[in-house]
Enzyme design. Structure first.
Site, PDB file in Angstrom:
ATOM      1  N   GLU A  18       0.846  -1.211   0.000  1.00  0.00           N
ATOM      2  CA  GLU A  18       0.000   0.000   0.000  1.00  0.00           C
ATOM      3  C   GLU A  18       0.870   1.245   0.000  1.00  0.00           C
ATOM      4  OE1 GLU A  18      -3.096  -0.073  -1.209  1.00  0.00           O
ATOM      5  OE2 GLU A  18      -3.621  -1.462   0.398  1.00  0.00           O
ATOM      6  N   HIS A  19       0.551   2.175  -0.877  1.00  0.00           N
ATOM      7  CA  HIS A  19       1.291   3.440  -1.038  1.00  0.00           C
ATOM      8  C   HIS A  19       2.736   3.198  -1.469  1.00  0.00           C
ATOM      9  CE1 HIS A  19      -1.950   6.048   0.356  1.00  0.00           C
ATOM     10  NE2 HIS A  19      -2.248   5.064   1.194  1.00  0.00           N
TER      11      HIS A  19
ATOM     12  N   GLY B 237     -17.151   3.923  -3.271  1.00  0.00           N
ATOM     13  CA  GLY B 237     -16.889   3.905  -1.832  1.00  0.00           C
ATOM     14  C   GLY B 237     -16.800   2.506  -1.244  1.00  0.00           C
TER      15      GLY B 237
ATOM     16  N   LEU C 298     -13.215  -0.868  -3.709  1.00  0.00           N
ATOM     17  CA  LEU C 298     -12.765  -1.740  -4.804  1.00  0.00           C
ATOM     18  C   LEU C 298     -12.226  -0.942  -5.989  1.00  0.00           C
ATOM     19  CD1 LEU C 298     -15.691  -4.355  -4.799  1.00  0.00           C
ATOM     20  CD2 LEU C 298     -13.521  -4.462  -3.611  1.00  0.00           C
ATOM     21  N   SER C 299     -12.003   0.332  -5.775  1.00  0.00           N
ATOM     22  CA  SER C 299     -11.431   1.206  -6.807  1.00  0.00           C
ATOM     23  C   SER C 299     -12.379   1.413  -7.982  1.00  0.00           C
ATOM     24  CB  SER C 299     -10.085   0.653  -7.286  1.00  0.00           C
ATOM     25  OG  SER C 299      -9.320   1.711  -7.768  1.00  0.00           O
TER      26      SER C 299
ATOM     27  N   SER D 257     -13.288   4.223  -9.111  1.00  0.00           N
ATOM     28  CA  SER D 257     -12.829   5.342  -9.946  1.00  0.00           C
ATOM     29  C   SER D 257     -11.959   4.811 -11.083  1.00  0.00           C
ATOM     30  CB  SER D 257     -12.058   6.353  -9.110  1.00  0.00           C
ATOM     31  OG  SER D 257     -10.949   5.736  -8.502  1.00  0.00           O
TER      32      SER D 257
ATOM     33  N   GLU E 229      -5.999   9.619 -14.326  1.00  0.00           N
ATOM     34  CA  GLU E 229      -6.651   9.813 -13.019  1.00  0.00           C
ATOM     35  C   GLU E 229      -6.077  10.985 -12.236  1.00  0.00           C
ATOM     36  OE1 GLU E 229      -8.411   6.910 -10.361  1.00  0.00           O
ATOM     37  OE2 GLU E 229      -8.095   5.439 -11.923  1.00  0.00           O
TER      38      GLU E 229
ATOM     39  N   ASP F 195      -3.845   0.321  -9.483  1.00  0.00           N
ATOM     40  CA  ASP F 195      -5.246  -0.010  -9.771  1.00  0.00           C
ATOM     41  C   ASP F 195      -5.451  -0.253 -11.267  1.00  0.00           C
ATOM     42  OD1 ASP F 195      -5.565   0.491  -7.108  1.00  0.00           O
ATOM     43  OD2 ASP F 195      -6.424   2.478  -7.383  1.00  0.00           O
TER      44      ASP F 195
HETATM   45  P1  NG1 Z   1      -7.532   3.813  -4.139  1.00  0.00           P
HETATM   46  O1  NG1 Z   1      -7.780   2.954  -2.980  1.00  0.00           O
HETATM   47  O2  NG1 Z   1      -8.176   3.281  -5.386  1.00  0.00           O
HETATM   48  O3  NG1 Z   1      -7.858   5.254  -3.889  1.00  0.00           O
HETATM   49  C1  NG1 Z   1      -5.030   4.775  -4.292  1.00  0.00           C
HETATM   50  C2  NG1 Z   1      -4.241   4.960  -5.582  1.00  0.00           C
HETATM   51  C3  NG1 Z   1      -3.290   3.780  -5.838  1.00  0.00           C
HETATM   52  C4  NG1 Z   1      -2.424   3.513  -4.629  1.00  0.00           C
HETATM   53  C5  NG1 Z   1      -3.327   3.353  -3.387  1.00  0.00           C
HETATM   54  C6  NG1 Z   1      -2.542   3.181  -2.117  1.00  0.00           C
HETATM   55  C7  NG1 Z   1      -5.339   6.112  -7.428  1.00  0.00           C
HETATM   56  C8  NG1 Z   1      -6.286   5.970  -8.558  1.00  0.00           C
HETATM   57  N1  NG1 Z   1      -5.159   5.014  -6.706  1.00  0.00           N
HETATM   58  O4  NG1 Z   1      -5.927   3.710  -4.456  1.00  0.00           O
HETATM   59  O5  NG1 Z   1      -2.491   4.049  -6.969  1.00  0.00           O
HETATM   60  O6  NG1 Z   1      -1.471   4.536  -4.462  1.00  0.00           O
HETATM   61  O7  NG1 Z   1      -4.170   4.489  -3.209  1.00  0.00           O
HETATM   62  O8  NG1 Z   1      -1.782   2.026  -2.178  1.00  0.00           O
HETATM   63  O9  NG1 Z   1      -4.785   7.171  -7.204  1.00  0.00           O
END
Ligand code: NG1
Length: 463
Positions: A54-55, A151, A154-155, A157, A189, A200
């Site tokens: 993550e991150h 929300g 599951l991503s 966006s 994005e 994602d």
């Molecule tokens: P989500 O959970 O989809 O907001 C975001 C970033 C990823 C990644 C994660 C943290 C976007 C579209 N997605 O994911 O690239 O950095 O946070 O691991 O910015």
């Protein structure tokens, strides 16, 4: 509806196939009612759960997401002009129309059309000089339980952005590889203001059924991304526990973290100029013992420092001000550099250990790594929240849960749990009632199956 075509995507459970068939039929009826008779094409892009990492993506590191069998479905008809018109099967999302161009003006913050605008603008900038990009009429269907609702963690966006981009390049017959399209979509994005990475989008386009995607987010000098599909053992299930908490202004906190990591790199570069991303900061690459490495980090990186304190530590004022402006950071918020960098550095180690464990079928080890990843997100990255911590702790108490952690950007959203298969479903009721009792919130609990990446759904006879 040709359920055989759906079976190749959603598996052979007859109840699921009947529900998916009804979903596609309803979508088609909605499309024809709004846009009139004629041929219709279908595209789908899955949501994802990140198992670990993550991150790390925007820090040039490692991630391991799984694409899911839940997806955003578009029914699409090409247009001869440059207009994109879209409606949504959920009334909360208002219809919209805009013209494709290299500079599409954004709709207000939070408007769902911005994901289409971001994708459309990026495609026009990359390919619009060679061919005029034609638009499309679209019906979007993404309602739970088969969709990727907003929300849910599951991503959604990314599912919207990737599906819009995939539909546009397909209709306009633009040849582009999946990794290139994933990279394009990750930049698309940024249009909504979050300086995220590419995890994602790669998961959405390159996921594979029953596999996790191990991705190295730093491309080779030739721009090639190394990736591998790692089988998810049959002995486990991946379950999403959605906390039902969604924080506003995540974008500000997210960009603050991105900037804190860049500050870490900049400070480390004064002693180690070869570091370009946090992924380069390891005892091996810097030829330091484990303990010397951590002592060095503690010397060089402040736990918490103001803007002025960072300049006193040697950062260039102009560079820092540009960083603050570029990431749209709030004034006066101190930078927590050491803990953020420690999370990213240890998270990269956990992903690499996790790949080895999963390949060897060592699901217990993988579960422990997930637990440690949650603690690091909570304590070092400051990206959890009390409700999610409660949900994770409740999950940890279930004997069949091998590991559980916050998944995605954080500050609310979902928890990914790795669960031993075949232990019944009682634990789900236990988690639900314990979470309800403690927080007053009802979690959405979804048993997920790793699915294939995005694609056009062919042979559906949708006309
Ligand atoms: P989500 O959970 O989809 O907001 C975001 C970033 C990823 C990644 C994660 C943290 C976007 C579209 N997605 O994911 O690239 O950095 O946070 O691991 O910015």
């Amino acid at each position: 509806m040709n359920t055989h075509a759906l079976g190749t995507i959603y598996g052979d459970d007859q109840d699921v196939l009947a529900a998916q068939s009804a979903r596609y039929r309803q979508a088609r009826e909605g499309f024809l009612a709004r846009f009139g008779p004629g041929p219709v094409m279908a595209f789908r892009t899955p949501g994802r759960i990140n198992l670990i990492g993550e991150h790390t993506d925007y820090n040039g590191g490692f991630v391991m997401p799984v694409a899911l069998d839940k997806d955003v479905l578009f029914l699409v008809r090409p247009r001869q002009d440059s207009t994109v018109r879209a409606i949504n099967s959920e009334s909360a999302f208002a219809p919209f129309a805009f013209a494709l161009s290299a500079e599409i003006p954004p709709a207000p913050h939070g408007d769902w059309s911005n994901y289409f605008r971001g994708a459309g603008g990026e495609i026009c900038r990359r390919f619009g000089e060679q061919v005029p990009i034609k638009g499309m009429d679209v019906l979007v269907s993404g309602t739970a339980p088969y969709g990727v609702s907003r929300g849910s963690g599951l991503s959604s966006s990314t599912a919207l952005t990737v599906n819009a981009a995939l539909a546009l390049v397909t209709l306009n017959e633009i040849p582009v590889s999946r990794p290139d399209l994933a990279h394009l979509c990750s930049e698309a994005e940024w249009y909504v203001g979050t300086r995220g990475g590419m995890m994602d989008q790669f998961s959405a386009l390159l996921g594979r059924r029953d596999h996790a995607l191990f991705l190295d987010c730093r491309p080779s000098p030739q721009g090639i991304y190394a990736l591998d599909h790692v089988p998810v053992p049959d002995s486990v299930q991946i379950v999403l526990l959605n906390s039902g908490v969604r924080h506003e202004n995540v974008r500000g906190a997210f960009n603050q973290r991105v900037a804190e990591c860049k500050i870490g790199v900049k400070l480390l570069q004064s002693g180690y100029p070869t570091i370009t991303h946090l992924r380069d900061a390891t005892p091996e690459t810097l030829e330091l013992s484990e303990s010397d490495f951590w002592t060095m980090l503690e010397d060089v990186l402040p736990v918490r420092a103001s803007h002025e304190a960072l300049i006193r530590r040697g950062l260039d004022r102009r560079w820092l001000e540009d960083l603050i402006a570029d990431h749209r950071l709030a004034a006066g918020v101190p930078f927590e550099v050491l803990p953020r960098c420690r999370h990213v550095i240890t998270e990269n180690e956990r992903v690499l250990a996790g790949v080895t464990a999963l390949r060897a079928g060592q699901v217990e080890t993988f579960g422990h790594l997930m637990d440690a990843a949650h603690i690091s997100m909570r304590d070092d990255y400051g990206a959890s929240c009390p409700e999610v911590d409660t949900l994770v702790e409740i999950a940890w108490r279930q004997p069949c849960v091998l590991g559980a952690r916050i998944t995605g950007a954080g500050w609310g959203g979902g928890v990914a749990a790795l669960v031993r298969r075949g232990r019944g479903a009682d634990w789900i009721d236990d988690v639900r009632s314990a979470y309800e009792r403690t927080t007053g919130l009802t979690p959405e609990i979804i048993v997920c199956r790793p699915g294939d990446g995005a694609g056009q759904v062919e042979n559906l006879s949708l006309g």
